[in-house]
Each structure stands twice: as C-alpha cells, then as structure tokens.
Design an enzyme around this catalytic site. Sequence first.
Site, PDB file in Angstrom:
ATOM      1  N   HIS A 106       0.845  -1.209   0.000  1.00  8.50           N
ATOM      2  CA  HIS A 106       0.000   0.000   0.000  1.00  8.50           C
ATOM      3  C   HIS A 106       0.876   1.252   0.000  1.00  8.50           C
ATOM      4  O   HIS A 106       1.051   1.922   1.018  1.00  8.50           O
ATOM      5  CB  HIS A 106      -0.942  -0.013   1.205  1.00  8.50           C
ATOM      6  CG  HIS A 106      -1.990  -1.071   1.127  1.00  8.50           C
ATOM      7  ND1 HIS A 106      -1.879  -2.297   1.755  1.00  8.50           N
ATOM      8  CD2 HIS A 106      -3.173  -1.106   0.443  1.00  8.50           C
ATOM      9  CE1 HIS A 106      -2.951  -3.029   1.498  1.00  8.50           C
ATOM     10  NE2 HIS A 106      -3.753  -2.335   0.698  1.00  8.50           N
ATOM     11  N   ASN A 107       1.396   1.580  -1.176  1.00 14.29           N
ATOM     12  CA  ASN A 107       2.330   2.689  -1.340  1.00 14.29           C
ATOM     13  C   ASN A 107       1.911   3.535  -2.551  1.00 14.29           C
ATOM     14  O   ASN A 107       0.871   3.296  -3.160  1.00 14.29           O
ATOM     15  CB  ASN A 107       3.759   2.157  -1.503  1.00 14.29           C
ATOM     16  CG  ASN A 107       3.840   1.069  -2.564  1.00 14.29           C
ATOM     17  OD1 ASN A 107       3.200   1.168  -3.611  1.00 14.29           O
ATOM     18  ND2 ASN A 107       4.610   0.029  -2.304  1.00 14.29           N
ATOM     19  N   GLN A 159      -3.845 -17.131  -4.352  1.00 10.44           N
ATOM     20  CA  GLN A 159      -4.281 -16.493  -5.589  1.00 10.44           C
ATOM     21  C   GLN A 159      -5.399 -17.262  -6.275  1.00 10.44           C
ATOM     22  O   GLN A 159      -6.304 -16.647  -6.852  1.00 10.44           O
ATOM     23  CB  GLN A 159      -3.091 -16.317  -6.536  1.00 10.44           C
ATOM     24  CG  GLN A 159      -2.112 -15.241  -6.071  1.00 10.44           C
ATOM     25  CD  GLN A 159      -2.786 -13.917  -5.818  1.00 10.44           C
ATOM     26  OE1 GLN A 159      -3.083 -13.573  -4.669  1.00 10.44           O
ATOM     27  NE2 GLN A 159      -3.070 -13.173  -6.865  1.00 10.44           N
TER      28      GLN A 159
END
Length: 494
Positions: A242-243, A443
């Site tokens: 989360h950047n 996934q």
Amino acid sequence: MGSASSSYRVIYLDVDGRIQKVVFSRYCSSSDIKELFCAAVGVPRNTDLSVLDSSGAMVSIDPTMPHNTERSPYRVVPVTGGPLAGKEELFQNVLTQVAEQISRVFRINEMKADVTNRLAMLEKRVELEGMKVVEIEKCRSDIKRLREEIGSQNRIFLEDHKNLSPRRDVPTYPKYYLSQDTIEALRWTTFDAWQWEPNEMLSCLEHMYHDLGLVRDFSINPITLKRWLLCVRDSYRNNPFHNFRHCFCVTQMMYSMIYLCKLQEKLTQLDVLVLMTAAVCHDLDHPGFNNTYQINARTDLAVRYNDISPLENHHCAVAFKIFSQPECNIFSSFPPDAYKQIRQGTITLILATDMARHGEILDSFKEKVDHFDFTDQEHVTCLKMMLIKCCDISNEVRPMEVAEPWVDCLLEEYFTQSDREKAEGLPVAPFMDREKVTKQTAQVGFITFILIPMFETVMKLFPQLEAAMLQPLRESRDRYEDQSDQVQKKNAEL
C-alpha cells in the site's frame, strides 16, 4: 515471560541531555521505529535521522539494532542539507538579493534627488548670474559628469536585476517528456508501472487529468494540480504494497477503464473527476496493517471511527485535509454546491474499497445491472463503486510479469501483520499466516471467488471487458492452479 519480553527491544536515546526510553516489537518495520524516534526527538515523522553511538559511529535504525542502556544512550541527529534545506537556503539567498536590490534602489533614488537639486542650482546660477565663461564651462562639465554617474548607476542596477533569481512558484519535480508510445500505453490495462520512477508517475498522472479534459473543463490551475500530486505522493507511506506505486496503478487502471468502457460518453465529467480523484486518494497514509488489526488492537484509528472502516475513513480525512490547503485545492474554482457533490462522491467511493463491504456492494450492483439506467443517480453511484473496487484489486488483470511481484509485496505486508498479531496475542487470519498460506493457493481462491465473479458482473454492462480483463484473469487462475498441483505433487513424492 521470557519469550514475551524477548519480543520487544528497549532503546535509550539522548535528546538534548534528557534520556528518552523507546520500546518496540522486534516485528516493527524500520519505518515504524524511525517514526517512534522522531516522536521521541519531537520532530515531524518524515524527518531523516542519524543515530550515533558513544563513539560517534552510525547505528542502523531497524528491529535488530543493538540494545543499549541509560548509561550509554544513542544520540539522535536530524539530517540536514536535504532537498528542503536546499530550498530554504535558495529562498534565503533570493531574499538577501531582493533586500540588496531594494537598498540599492533607495540609494540611487536618493542620489538622483541630490544630483537633480545640484543640477538645478548650477543651471540657475548660469542663467541668472551671467557667470564667466570658464565658470560656465566648469558647471557644464560638472553637469555632464553627474549625468554620466547616474547612467552608470542605472546600468549597474539593471545588470544586477537581470541576475536576480526569480521567484519560482512552481513545484520542483521534473516534467518528464511522455513519448507518443507512452501516452498510448497509459490507456491499456497491460501498462507496466514497475518501469517508472515516482517523478515519472507524477507526470503520467498529470497527463491523465489533462488528457481527460478535467483541467480544461473545471478550470483547474495546472500549478495547483502539480502541488496536489506532490502532496499526495508524500502522503503515501513506504509499505511493501500500500504505497504510491499502488496508488498510481489503481488510478492508471481507472484511466484505462474510462477509455475501454467509453465512460465519458455515458457519465458526466464530474463523475469522471470523482472516479479519478478517489483512485488517487483511496489509500492515503495507509499504515500497512488492515482494518481487522486496527479493530482487534484497538488502535487510535479504530477508536476514532468506532470500528467502522477505520482505514478508509482515515484515507478520506487525509485527502480532504490536503484539499483544505489553498495551494493544493484543485477544486478551488468550484461553487459550494459542486464542491459538496465532489466531496460526497469521493468519500463514497473511497469507503467502497473496504473489502468487508464487498458482498454488499456486489449484490446491490447485481440487482441493477440487468436493467441499468445511466440517468438514475443511484445506479450510477453503484457503478462507480464497482469501478473503483475493480481497479483497487486489478493487478491480476495485468500480464504475469507485472502482476506477480505485487503478490509478493502483498504477502510480505500480510506476513508482517500476522507476525505482529501473534506477538500481541491477537487473532490471525489464515490467509495472512506465513505458516498456513502459499502464494498459489491464496491467488487461486482470490481470483476464483472474488475477482472473476466481480468482473463478470461488470462485463454484463461492458462486454469489451471479456477480452481485456476476464480472459487474463482466467489465464492467471489456471497458471496458479497448475503451480499448486505441481507443489502438491512434489510434496507427495517426498
């Protein structure tokens, strides 16, 4: 007791002669520890720090840094001379130059007044007293010399004025030239954001707002747009997932969907502005630990927002704190009613990114999609919520070499959280536990039960998503299933 205490580290700092005690878990990240040190020293949390031991040697700020005692505290020194310091020095230099020039102007004006008075007196003497020829010639010589002196001073002032550094009220990030190939690639879901540096991504975001006509249609000041984007970049933390790069990817995917689904033909420009702005702001100041952790750990965010989407509420608050600064308010030309509409629309979309609301939002859209009405505001709002949800978790839509590194980044963030939860005695989600989850199984489940059903529902409204998004998702699911089968086969053989 022994194992619990070993999970924490105690560091003593010398802050202007006072001993500050800092305690942190060995599962803290380096950025967490640095923020604790900044708080102890009393400087902003983004300040660069150097930590020195008693011999003056630098000590790395990380969870494994050597512990010390009150008798041997570390010395913390804020690092100066960075970009901001350079700007302050430049600003001071410009102020000094301005002061000097103003002083010179006053001196020249005083000299002009004095010379003018002297000229007037000399000329009056020549006219009224009928002075001798020699005296008249001397007066004329004085007059010529004084006029030349004034001209010389004016030339010096003008030359110095040319050399004066002009005030630059423009953000300092370089404006990158975007080639035609890049401009075209930005509109596709296959865009590879790993190839771009933060300043380049800023230029790409800036281009998107211009290309969609938002700057033109809403009279957004281009310099304010630059300042806002810079402030947004600085408000994202350096988390593994989360950047700011994640912010860029989500916004670029929204930009792609606007073109792919021809949304500007179906929605208003105000809707498009809300979609883009919510994407840019949707994870501002994300701490790297999800809502479940915030609530279970009873953090300040959970307390502040009563356990109701604490992170998403925080992202909204940070976004509009930035907009409250006049130099960053890209909505400054909006009348109050339009601004209220923008604010409410942006908040609604950012809050929709809370995955705890996934089922609720998807079911609501399913009820509307078969008889969707683009003139119905409730329908349009629900569509916009679905669009930002799709963009927020769209990495697997991209090519494998672009998507897979994001899985590693997300798992790193998950594992850091689960390690902290174990250390603090909090519940741990199985899909975040490094001892229970694998990339392949995580996934397969996520793509099969979350992504494909969501994109299939949106595809009912936009059939063009089949080739661009659904097919890559199915291929990604099949690839991870094959990898999972191979791992199970190897384990069985062992």
